[in-house]
Design a protein around this motif. Structure first.
Motif, PDB file in Angstrom:
ATOM      1  N   LEU A  87      24.449  -1.665  15.115  1.00 64.93           N
ATOM      2  CA  LEU A  87      23.822  -1.354  13.601  1.00 64.93           C
ATOM      3  C   LEU A  87      22.410  -0.624  13.754  1.00 64.93           C
ATOM      4  CD1 LEU A  87      24.576  -4.914  12.233  1.00 64.93           C
ATOM      5  CD2 LEU A  87      26.082  -2.891  12.085  1.00 64.93           C
ATOM      6  N   ALA A  88      22.326   0.542  13.204  1.00 61.28           N
ATOM      7  CA  ALA A  88      21.004   1.004  13.224  1.00 61.28           C
ATOM      8  C   ALA A  88      20.242   0.880  11.581  1.00 61.28           C
ATOM      9  CB  ALA A  88      21.015   2.510  13.369  1.00 61.28           C
ATOM     10  N   PHE A  89      19.052   0.344  11.932  1.00 61.21           N
ATOM     11  CA  PHE A  89      18.348  -0.282  10.858  1.00 61.21           C
ATOM     12  C   PHE A  89      17.291   0.776  10.314  1.00 61.21           C
ATOM     13  CE2 PHE A  89      20.364  -4.282  11.769  1.00 61.21           C
ATOM     14  CZ  PHE A  89      20.719  -4.693  10.468  1.00 61.21           C
ATOM     15  N   LEU A  90      17.135   1.440   9.216  1.00 60.35           N
ATOM     16  CA  LEU A  90      15.985   2.058   8.714  1.00 60.35           C
ATOM     17  C   LEU A  90      15.454   1.657   7.616  1.00 60.35           C
ATOM     18  CD1 LEU A  90      18.201   5.393   8.735  1.00 60.35           C
ATOM     19  CD2 LEU A  90      17.177   4.227  10.495  1.00 60.35           C
ATOM     20  N   SER A  91      14.183   1.828   7.111  1.00 58.73           N
ATOM     21  CA  SER A  91      13.349   1.512   6.225  1.00 58.73           C
ATOM     22  C   SER A  91      12.247   2.430   5.421  1.00 58.73           C
ATOM     23  CB  SER A  91      12.765   0.060   6.661  1.00 58.73           C
ATOM     24  OG  SER A  91      11.845  -0.315   5.620  1.00 58.73           O
ATOM     25  N   TYR A  92      12.377   2.565   4.225  1.00 58.40           N
ATOM     26  CA  TYR A  92      11.438   3.403   3.477  1.00 58.40           C
ATOM     27  C   TYR A  92      11.059   2.902   2.282  1.00 58.40           C
ATOM     28  CZ  TYR A  92      12.753   7.151   6.645  1.00 58.40           C
ATOM     29  OH  TYR A  92      13.191   7.992   7.876  1.00 58.40           O
ATOM     30  N   THR A  93       9.908   3.250   1.902  1.00 65.01           N
ATOM     31  CA  THR A  93       9.174   2.749   0.272  1.00 65.01           C
ATOM     32  C   THR A  93       8.764   4.087  -0.570  1.00 65.01           C
ATOM     33  OG1 THR A  93       7.585   1.654  -0.716  1.00 65.01           O
ATOM     34  CG2 THR A  93       6.969   2.493   1.353  1.00 65.01           C
ATOM     35  N   THR A 143       2.783   3.171  -1.651  1.00 66.85           N
ATOM     36  CA  THR A 143       1.703   2.060  -1.310  1.00 66.85           C
ATOM     37  C   THR A 143       0.648   1.567  -2.418  1.00 66.85           C
ATOM     38  OG1 THR A 143       0.378   3.571  -0.027  1.00 66.85           O
ATOM     39  CG2 THR A 143       2.212   2.563   1.221  1.00 66.85           C
ATOM     40  N   ASN A 144       0.983   1.474  -3.612  1.00 69.35           N
ATOM     41  CA  ASN A 144       0.239   1.013  -4.726  1.00 69.35           C
ATOM     42  C   ASN A 144      -1.096   2.041  -4.665  1.00 69.35           C
ATOM     43  OD1 ASN A 144       1.878  -0.840  -5.496  1.00 69.35           O
ATOM     44  ND2 ASN A 144       0.816  -2.530  -4.385  1.00 69.35           N
ATOM     45  N   GLY A 145      -1.083   3.249  -4.112  1.00 69.14           N
ATOM     46  CA  GLY A 145      -1.994   4.115  -4.659  1.00 69.14           C
ATOM     47  C   GLY A 145      -3.188   4.119  -3.140  1.00 69.14           C
ATOM     48  N   ILE A 146      -2.653   3.013  -2.215  1.00 72.38           N
ATOM     49  CA  ILE A 146      -3.471   3.134  -0.916  1.00 72.38           C
ATOM     50  C   ILE A 146      -3.292   4.414  -0.115  1.00 72.38           C
ATOM     51  CG2 ILE A 146      -4.326   1.870   0.923  1.00 72.38           C
ATOM     52  CD1 ILE A 146      -3.454  -0.698  -0.539  1.00 72.38           C
ATOM     53  N   PRO A 147      -4.237   5.330   0.203  1.00 71.27           N
ATOM     54  CA  PRO A 147      -3.651   6.566   1.133  1.00 71.27           C
ATOM     55  C   PRO A 147      -3.400   5.977   2.351  1.00 71.27           C
ATOM     56  CG  PRO A 147      -6.123   6.428   0.721  1.00 71.27           C
ATOM     57  CD  PRO A 147      -5.516   5.337  -0.163  1.00 71.27           C
ATOM     58  N   VAL A 148      -2.633   6.730   3.092  1.00 73.20           N
ATOM     59  CA  VAL A 148      -2.127   6.500   4.446  1.00 73.20           C
ATOM     60  C   VAL A 148      -3.330   7.440   5.183  1.00 73.20           C
ATOM     61  CG1 VAL A 148      -0.438   7.141   6.055  1.00 73.20           C
ATOM     62  CG2 VAL A 148       0.396   6.316   3.734  1.00 73.20           C
ATOM     63  N   PRO A 149      -3.708   6.741   6.118  1.00 73.95           N
ATOM     64  CA  PRO A 149      -4.686   7.366   6.824  1.00 73.95           C
ATOM     65  C   PRO A 149      -4.317   8.737   7.513  1.00 73.95           C
ATOM     66  CG  PRO A 149      -4.713   5.136   7.773  1.00 73.95           C
ATOM     67  CD  PRO A 149      -3.741   5.278   6.820  1.00 73.95           C
ATOM     68  N   ASP A 150      -5.132   9.539   7.649  1.00 79.77           N
ATOM     69  CA  ASP A 150      -5.019  10.975   7.862  1.00 79.77           C
ATOM     70  C   ASP A 150      -4.250  10.844   9.469  1.00 79.77           C
ATOM     71  OD1 ASP A 150      -5.482  12.102   5.543  1.00 79.77           O
ATOM     72  OD2 ASP A 150      -7.502  12.717   6.488  1.00 79.77           O
ATOM     73  N   GLY A 151      -3.156  11.580   9.667  1.00 74.36           N
ATOM     74  CA  GLY A 151      -2.517  11.602  11.131  1.00 74.36           C
ATOM     75  C   GLY A 151      -1.921  10.491  11.555  1.00 74.36           C
ATOM     76  N   LYS A 152      -1.648   9.527  10.552  1.00 76.49           N
ATOM     77  CA  LYS A 152      -1.264   8.028  10.826  1.00 76.49           C
ATOM     78  C   LYS A 152       0.000   7.718   9.913  1.00 76.49           C
ATOM     79  CE  LYS A 152      -5.102   6.299  13.300  1.00 76.49           C
ATOM     80  NZ  LYS A 152      -6.157   4.956  13.431  1.00 76.49           N
ATOM     81  N   ASP A 153       0.862   8.778   9.656  1.00 79.23           N
ATOM     82  CA  ASP A 153       2.065   8.800   8.759  1.00 79.23           C
ATOM     83  C   ASP A 153       2.920   7.407   9.308  1.00 79.23           C
ATOM     84  OD1 ASP A 153       1.122  10.508   7.171  1.00 79.23           O
ATOM     85  OD2 ASP A 153       2.453  12.043   7.971  1.00 79.23           O
ATOM     86  N   PHE A 154       2.942   7.364  10.942  1.00 77.99           N
ATOM     87  CA  PHE A 154       3.712   6.283  11.326  1.00 77.99           C
ATOM     88  C   PHE A 154       3.504   5.018  10.862  1.00 77.99           C
ATOM     89  CE2 PHE A 154       0.131   7.309  14.160  1.00 77.99           C
ATOM     90  CZ  PHE A 154      -0.268   6.031  14.279  1.00 77.99           C
ATOM     91  N   LEU A 155       2.508   4.776  10.073  1.00 79.35           N
ATOM     92  CA  LEU A 155       1.963   3.122   9.633  1.00 79.35           C
ATOM     93  C   LEU A 155       2.854   2.876   8.673  1.00 79.35           C
ATOM     94  CD1 LEU A 155      -1.706   3.399   9.390  1.00 79.35           C
ATOM     95  CD2 LEU A 155      -0.418   2.312  11.222  1.00 79.35           C
ATOM     96  N   VAL A 156       3.681   3.666   7.861  1.00 75.91           N
ATOM     97  CA  VAL A 156       4.438   3.242   6.672  1.00 75.91           C
ATOM     98  C   VAL A 156       5.467   4.428   6.654  1.00 75.91           C
ATOM     99  CG1 VAL A 156       2.849   3.918   5.056  1.00 75.91           C
ATOM    100  CG2 VAL A 156       4.741   2.287   4.649  1.00 75.91           C
ATOM    101  N   ASN A 157       6.717   4.133   6.248  1.00 74.41           N
ATOM    102  CA  ASN A 157       7.656   5.404   6.032  1.00 74.41           C
ATOM    103  C   ASN A 157       7.789   5.329   4.755  1.00 74.41           C
ATOM    104  OD1 ASN A 157       8.634   5.909   8.757  1.00 74.41           O
ATOM    105  ND2 ASN A 157      10.575   4.809   8.595  1.00 74.41           N
ATOM    106  N   LEU A 158       7.181   6.426   4.273  1.00 71.53           N
ATOM    107  CA  LEU A 158       7.462   6.817   2.813  1.00 71.53           C
ATOM    108  C   LEU A 158       8.667   7.777   2.565  1.00 71.53           C
ATOM    109  CD1 LEU A 158       3.596   8.167   1.901  1.00 71.53           C
ATOM    110  CD2 LEU A 158       4.750   5.762   1.539  1.00 71.53           C
ATOM    111  N   ILE A 159       9.191   7.385   1.475  1.00 73.30           N
ATOM    112  CA  ILE A 159      10.475   8.072   0.865  1.00 73.30           C
ATOM    113  C   ILE A 159      10.317   9.713   0.871  1.00 73.30           C
ATOM    114  CG2 ILE A 159      12.100   8.666  -0.916  1.00 73.30           C
ATOM    115  CD1 ILE A 159      11.985   5.776  -1.835  1.00 73.30           C
ATOM    116  N   SER A 160      11.129  10.515   1.877  1.00 78.68           N
ATOM    117  CA  SER A 160      11.070  11.817   1.780  1.00 78.68           C
ATOM    118  C   SER A 160      12.757  12.335   2.317  1.00 78.68           C
ATOM    119  CB  SER A 160      10.193  12.268   3.136  1.00 78.68           C
ATOM    120  OG  SER A 160      10.562  13.765   3.371  1.00 78.68           O
TER     121      SER A 160
END
Length: 383
Positions: free
Chosen positions: A193-199, A202-219
């Motif tokens: 079973l492969a588990f994936l997760s996206y949102t 983040t309530n308007g909190i910007p993802v730090p530059d160059g650190k998209d890995f901190l949270v998976n955003l829907i794309s």
């Protein structure tokens, strides 16, 4: 005369032998022809199909909704020296342990007390929440939601370190890009079973530059690429996705459109969250003829929210069967089920998750009728 008699006898004997040979050959030909029309186990023929051996594996996968720890919940779990969330789940532990694999949406980040526990609107929960989830039967948690960045990178690092230390797999928020590229695959009963997760955000909190890995955003492009990788390594692809409108009991058109996209990309099971109330289950028939299972929202499993269906959650399960033959494998999904639950409390204390049908003894009026209402709501698109 004697010599002529001997010669005549020899000719007769030779003719008898030749006739016997012809009869034998004809008999064999007749037998072969008969076996072609009526093959038997004792006399198989080249035209008889070879029976291939089928290996069948089965498991049940389940999902529960938001683990959203408001201040009144973690204060109730504090005994003066440490936090203990185990009692909250003790009434549903046997239910949660039933699936072979169980996932949960960890809504509030598990940053721990060192960076300060907090509640709405910027959540941070004690590490001990994770201990209770493991004790209750949860096998993997989703961390991609609108509260992932509430405590920034520091909260994510603290949560990740603790989850790793207790051996609870997590997906949706990562330490670095290399960590993000590692698929979370759990193997049970011979099924991967492969588990994936996206949102959605983040309530308007910007993802730090160059650190998209901190949270998976829907794309759609990013999800499509990861789904393709997961399909190559796993038998079943499971997506936990944070979407939709809060407190809305029916999915939006955007949710349905995205669900169809994910299904046709190859996602087999979709566990939705974010609305904080339950949204129905449904089968999606894919272009390839297979079907995917979606529950649009699992609601709150534990939170401090009350009334208007925000204190009703539950566990969705679906059975997975893997058929393997010499020519390949086939995955079958079946028997979707929902187990409604209720969050009971008295004056913001004694928080307990209990089976909804038994919630009358915990203070819920008309519990049995409410149970039937929820079952009808959740299965209305399965009938």
């Amino acid at each position: 005369m004697k010599k002529k008699a001997i010669i005549t006898s020899g000719i007769i004997i030779s003719m008898c032998i030749l006739l016997a040979a012809v009869l034998f050959i004809q008999q064999q030909n007749n037998q072969v022809a008969a076996e072609k029309d009526h093959p038997t186990k004792e006399h198989p023929t080249r035209l008889q199909p070879i029976m291939t051996r089928t290996l069948t594996e089965k498991l049940t996968v389940g999902g529960i909704g938001d683990i959203l720890i408001h201040d009144r919940v973690y204060q109730d779990a504090f005994n003066g020296t440490h936090y203990n969330f185990n009692p909250i789940f003790e009434n549903v532990k046997s239910i949660l342990e039933a699936p072979d694999v169980l996932t949960a949406n960890q809504e509030s980040m598990l940053g721990g007390i060192d960076i300060g526990v907090s509640s709405y609107p910027m959540f941070n929960s004690p590490h001990e929440v994770a201990d209770a989830l493991v004790n209750t039967g949860v096998d993997i948690v989703s961390l991609a939601n609108n509260h992932t960045l509430d405590k920034g990178e520091r909260g994510i690092l603290s949560a990740t370190d603790y989850l790793n230390s207790i051996g609870l797999p997590h997906v949706g928020s990562f330490l670095n890009e290399e960590d993000r590229q590692k698929l979370r695959i759990l193997t049970k009963n011979g099924i991967k079973l492969a588990f994936l997760s996206y949102t959605y955000g983040t309530n308007g909190i910007p993802v730090p530059d160059g650190k998209d890995f901190l949270v998976n955003l829907i794309s759609r492009d990013i999800m499509s690429e990861e789904i393709a990788r997961a399909k190559k390594e796993a038998d079943v692809v499971i997506m936990s996705i944070h979407w939709g409108n809060e407190y809305q009991r029916i999915p939006t058109n955007e949710q349905k459109d995205l669900a169809n996209f994910l299904a046709n990309e190859g996602v087999d099971i979709i566990f939705g969250s974010h609305p904080h109330v339950l949204q129905p289950m449904e089968w999606i028939v894919r272009a390839d003829g297979r079907k995917s299972f979606v529950i649009y929202s699992l609601g709150n499993f534990i939170s401090g929210q009350v009334r208007d269906y925000k204190d009703i959650g539950g566990m969705a399960t679906v059975e997975i069967t893997k058929h393997v033959t010499e020519t390949g494998k086939r995955i079958e999904l079946s028997n979707p089920t929902f187990y409604p639950t209720f969050v009971s409390s008295q004056s913001n204390k004694n928080y307990r998750v209990v089976p909804l049908e038994k919630a009358g003894s915990f203070g819920l009026q008309n519990a049995e009728a409410k149970y039937q209402e929820i079952q009808d709501h959740m299965t209305q698109w399965l009938r």
